[in-house]
Scaffold this motif. Structure first.
Motif, PDB file in Angstrom:
ATOM      1  N   ILE A  15      41.519  13.156  21.191  1.00  0.00           N
ATOM      2  CA  ILE A  15      40.549  13.468  22.241  1.00  0.00           C
ATOM      3  C   ILE A  15      41.010  12.891  23.576  1.00  0.00           C
ATOM      4  CG2 ILE A  15      38.676  13.563  20.583  1.00  0.00           C
ATOM      5  CD1 ILE A  15      37.800  10.788  21.426  1.00  0.00           C
ATOM      6  N   ASP A  45      35.847  12.662  26.729  1.00  0.00           N
ATOM      7  CA  ASP A  45      34.974  12.796  25.569  1.00  0.00           C
ATOM      8  C   ASP A  45      34.273  11.459  25.356  1.00  0.00           C
ATOM      9  OD1 ASP A  45      35.688  15.512  24.702  1.00  0.00           O
ATOM     10  OD2 ASP A  45      37.653  14.640  24.290  1.00  0.00           O
ATOM     11  N   THR A  54      33.351  18.996  26.946  1.00  0.00           N
ATOM     12  CA  THR A  54      33.686  17.740  26.271  1.00  0.00           C
ATOM     13  C   THR A  54      32.719  17.554  25.109  1.00  0.00           C
ATOM     14  OG1 THR A  54      32.275  16.533  27.830  1.00  0.00           O
ATOM     15  CG2 THR A  54      34.641  16.619  28.310  1.00  0.00           C
ATOM     16  N   VAL A  55      33.037  16.592  24.232  1.00  0.00           N
ATOM     17  CA  VAL A  55      32.218  16.361  23.043  1.00  0.00           C
ATOM     18  C   VAL A  55      31.856  14.881  22.938  1.00  0.00           C
ATOM     19  CG1 VAL A  55      33.353  18.277  21.845  1.00  0.00           C
ATOM     20  CG2 VAL A  55      34.181  15.940  21.498  1.00  0.00           C
ATOM     21  N   PHE A  68      31.402  11.786  20.080  1.00  0.00           N
ATOM     22  CA  PHE A  68      31.568  11.270  18.718  1.00  0.00           C
ATOM     23  C   PHE A  68      30.498  10.202  18.505  1.00  0.00           C
ATOM     24  CE2 PHE A  68      35.497  13.385  19.409  1.00  0.00           C
ATOM     25  CZ  PHE A  68      35.985  13.739  18.151  1.00  0.00           C
ATOM     26  N   PRO A  90      27.478  19.893  21.365  1.00  0.00           N
ATOM     27  CA  PRO A  90      28.865  19.517  21.032  1.00  0.00           C
ATOM     28  C   PRO A  90      28.956  18.073  20.550  1.00  0.00           C
ATOM     29  CG  PRO A  90      28.554  19.379  23.398  1.00  0.00           C
ATOM     30  CD  PRO A  90      27.253  19.888  22.833  1.00  0.00           C
ATOM     31  N   ILE A 108      29.769  15.371  17.254  1.00  0.00           N
ATOM     32  CA  ILE A 108      30.412  15.153  15.964  1.00  0.00           C
ATOM     33  C   ILE A 108      29.851  13.859  15.392  1.00  0.00           C
ATOM     34  CG2 ILE A 108      32.595  14.756  14.769  1.00  0.00           C
ATOM     35  CD1 ILE A 108      33.844  16.237  17.328  1.00  0.00           C
ATOM     36  N   CYS A 145      39.740  15.077  13.682  1.00  0.00           N
ATOM     37  CA  CYS A 145      39.001  14.981  14.952  1.00  0.00           C
ATOM     38  C   CYS A 145      39.381  16.103  15.913  1.00  0.00           C
ATOM     39  CB  CYS A 145      39.233  13.608  15.585  1.00  0.00           C
ATOM     40  SG  CYS A 145      38.433  12.251  14.689  1.00  0.00           S
ATOM     41  N   LYS A 146      40.642  16.459  15.925  1.00  0.00           N
ATOM     42  CA  LYS A 146      41.083  17.586  16.745  1.00  0.00           C
ATOM     43  C   LYS A 146      40.410  18.882  16.274  1.00  0.00           C
ATOM     44  CE  LYS A 146      45.241  20.173  18.053  1.00  0.00           C
ATOM     45  NZ  LYS A 146      46.709  20.338  17.826  1.00  0.00           N
ATOM     46  N   LYS A 166      36.620  18.779  17.145  1.00  0.00           N
ATOM     47  CA  LYS A 166      36.344  19.012  18.563  1.00  0.00           C
ATOM     48  C   LYS A 166      36.402  20.503  18.894  1.00  0.00           C
ATOM     49  CE  LYS A 166      37.852  17.994  23.283  1.00  0.00           C
ATOM     50  NZ  LYS A 166      38.707  17.187  24.174  1.00  0.00           N
ATOM     51  N   GLU A 167      37.419  21.172  18.416  1.00  0.00           N
ATOM     52  CA  GLU A 167      37.546  22.613  18.669  1.00  0.00           C
ATOM     53  C   GLU A 167      36.360  23.378  18.074  1.00  0.00           C
ATOM     54  OE1 GLU A 167      41.311  23.515  16.971  1.00  0.00           O
ATOM     55  OE2 GLU A 167      42.473  22.618  18.623  1.00  0.00           O
ATOM     56  N   LEU A 179      32.747  22.674  20.032  1.00  0.00           N
ATOM     57  CA  LEU A 179      32.649  23.273  21.364  1.00  0.00           C
ATOM     58  C   LEU A 179      32.219  24.734  21.283  1.00  0.00           C
ATOM     59  CD1 LEU A 179      35.747  21.739  23.204  1.00  0.00           C
ATOM     60  CD2 LEU A 179      33.336  21.390  23.793  1.00  0.00           C
TER      61      LEU A 179
END
Length: 411
Positions: A138, A142, A220-221, A223, A249, A251, A298-299, A302-303, A306
């Motif tokens: 990230i 984020d 952006t997200v 966590f 968004p 997680i 995590c990648k 995130k995708e 969003l």
């Protein structure tokens, strides 16, 4: 010195070489990169970097593919690939960052026993792969919010050791000006919103941060991190329900270290499959002791969020210390269990083995890194000890009622 045309054609050749799908970098690419990494041709390499077909990375940036230790397990979603792209530079940075986090927490243990750290103190050693793997996937735009096991998350967000130790010892130079202590680290400029002492209370706050991100269209997200001990909290399900309704968004990251305080997960949860808890929300179970697996998850998450709204990540991890410094950590689990995890799953040792097996660095060079880290931590502690305590007037700062408790000044 080779001609410019030869340099450019060589980089073009590198860009066309297939990436090895094995655990080692492509041998042809590595050999070619070594031939063109001397200082004498650095200016030509920089020029070649501007060419659209060039691949100018040195050895430390050579892309290599590594398979995660165990497969991902998904709920209502296809799982990401186990093949993770990384570089020698990233692996070495993982090793150093996790070693720094580990040394910081071991030092905090000693400082607490010496009564230089007071109050509650919850250590993160064993769980470092979650912090570094998440950061690798990230950006600092984020947001992250977590519970009270927050020291290493703060370092991952770019916090300094001096700020960490000063806060732990209640000094003015701390990240929360010495007034938050172990449980309330904070770094607003890097979108790190703490450090929260009330079990599960940070979860709806994190969903609120995600609401702000969606409203502002920031792409952006957030966590939102919590432990398995907080996974049965009603506020988690309330916040998750609203987040799913509004496609926020966010997680939700459950750091499952298998013991909520001194209670094993199987004694506290009818269903310890925390990644499935959302029912209508997709989830993913991740080996939280594998930094590369955390990065990949995590990648991927995130995708996903969003575009689709919230998701749960369950990080299967383990803490070496007790729940807090008042907990010896051995009354509800055996020492053999702890040592077995250290031997088989330790996140730092996994990265060390990976670095050595790919001949990225030698064992002695890695030991030198650990010695440097130890010196860095010792220097930060010495510096923090010299920092002054907050002024007594700070007791009444940041309170919404003006003048509360402040004596009238003499004319």
């Amino acid at each position: 010195m080779p001609s410019l045309s030869k340099i450019c054609s060589s980089f073009c050749f590198l860009s066309l070489l297939p990436r090895s799908r094995s655990r080692a970098p492509n041998p042809q690419a590595m050999a070619a990169l070594r031939r063109f990494s001397s200082p004498a041709i650095l200016p030509l390499r920089r020029f070649a970097a501007s060419c659209p077909f060039s691949a100018t990375a040195g050895d430390d940036q050579a892309v290599m593919t590594v398979e995660t230790s165990v497969p991902f397990t998904g709920h209502r979603i296809d799982t990401p690939s186990r093949s993770v792209e990384t570089t020698p530079k990233e692996l070495l940075s993982f090793f150093r960052e996790m070693s720094l986090m580990r040394r910081m927490e071991i030092a905090a243990d000693s400082l607490y026993k010496a009564k230089l750290i007071r109050g509650f103190c919850h250590l993160y050693d064993g769980q470092e792969a979650v912090a570094v793997g998440m950061e690798a996937a990230i950006t600092k735009k984020d947001a992250i919010i977590t519970a009270y096991r927050d020291h290493c998350i703060f370092l991952g967000r770019g916090g300094k050791l001096i700020e960490a130790f000063s806060e732990l010892m209640g000094r003015r130079a701390g990240c929360s000006k010495g007034k938050g202590g172990s449980m309330h680290f904070y770094r607003r400029e890097a979108e790190f919103y703490g450090g929260h002492g009330i079990v599960g209370a940070q979860i709806p706050l994190g969903c609120g941060i995600a609401l702000g991100q969606k409203y502002s269209k920031e792409e952006t997200v957030t966590f939102t991190m919590y432990g398995d001990g907080a996974a049965n909290q009603g506020q988690l399900f309330e916040a998750l329900n609203m987040s799913a309704l509004w496609d926020l968004p966010v997680i939700l990251v459950c750091e499952n270290n298998h013991y909520g305080m001194g209670t094993a997960e199987w004694r506290a949860a009818k269903s310890p499959a925390y990644y499935k808890r959302g029912d209508y929300v997709p989830g993913l179970k991740v080996d939280g002791m594998d930094a590369l697996a955390v990065k990949q998850a995590c990648k991927f998450a995130k995708e996903h969020v969003l575009k689709n709204g919230p998701m749960i990540l369950e990080m299967d991890t383990y803490r070496y210390h007790g729940h807090s410094m008042s907990d010896p950590g051995s009354s509800y689990r055996t020492r053999d269990e702890i040592s077995g995890i250290r031997q088989e799953r330790d996140p730092i040792e996994r990265i060390r083995k990976l670095i050595l097996s790919h001949e990225i660095s030698t064992a002695n060079e890695l030991k030198d890194i650990e010695k440097e880290v130890r010196k860095e931590v010792d220097a930060a502690i010495a510096q923090a000890k010299e920092c002054p305590m907050p002024d007594s007037s700070e007791l009444f700062a940041n309170i919404y009622v003006k003048g509360l408790g402040v004596k009238d000044q003499a004319p």
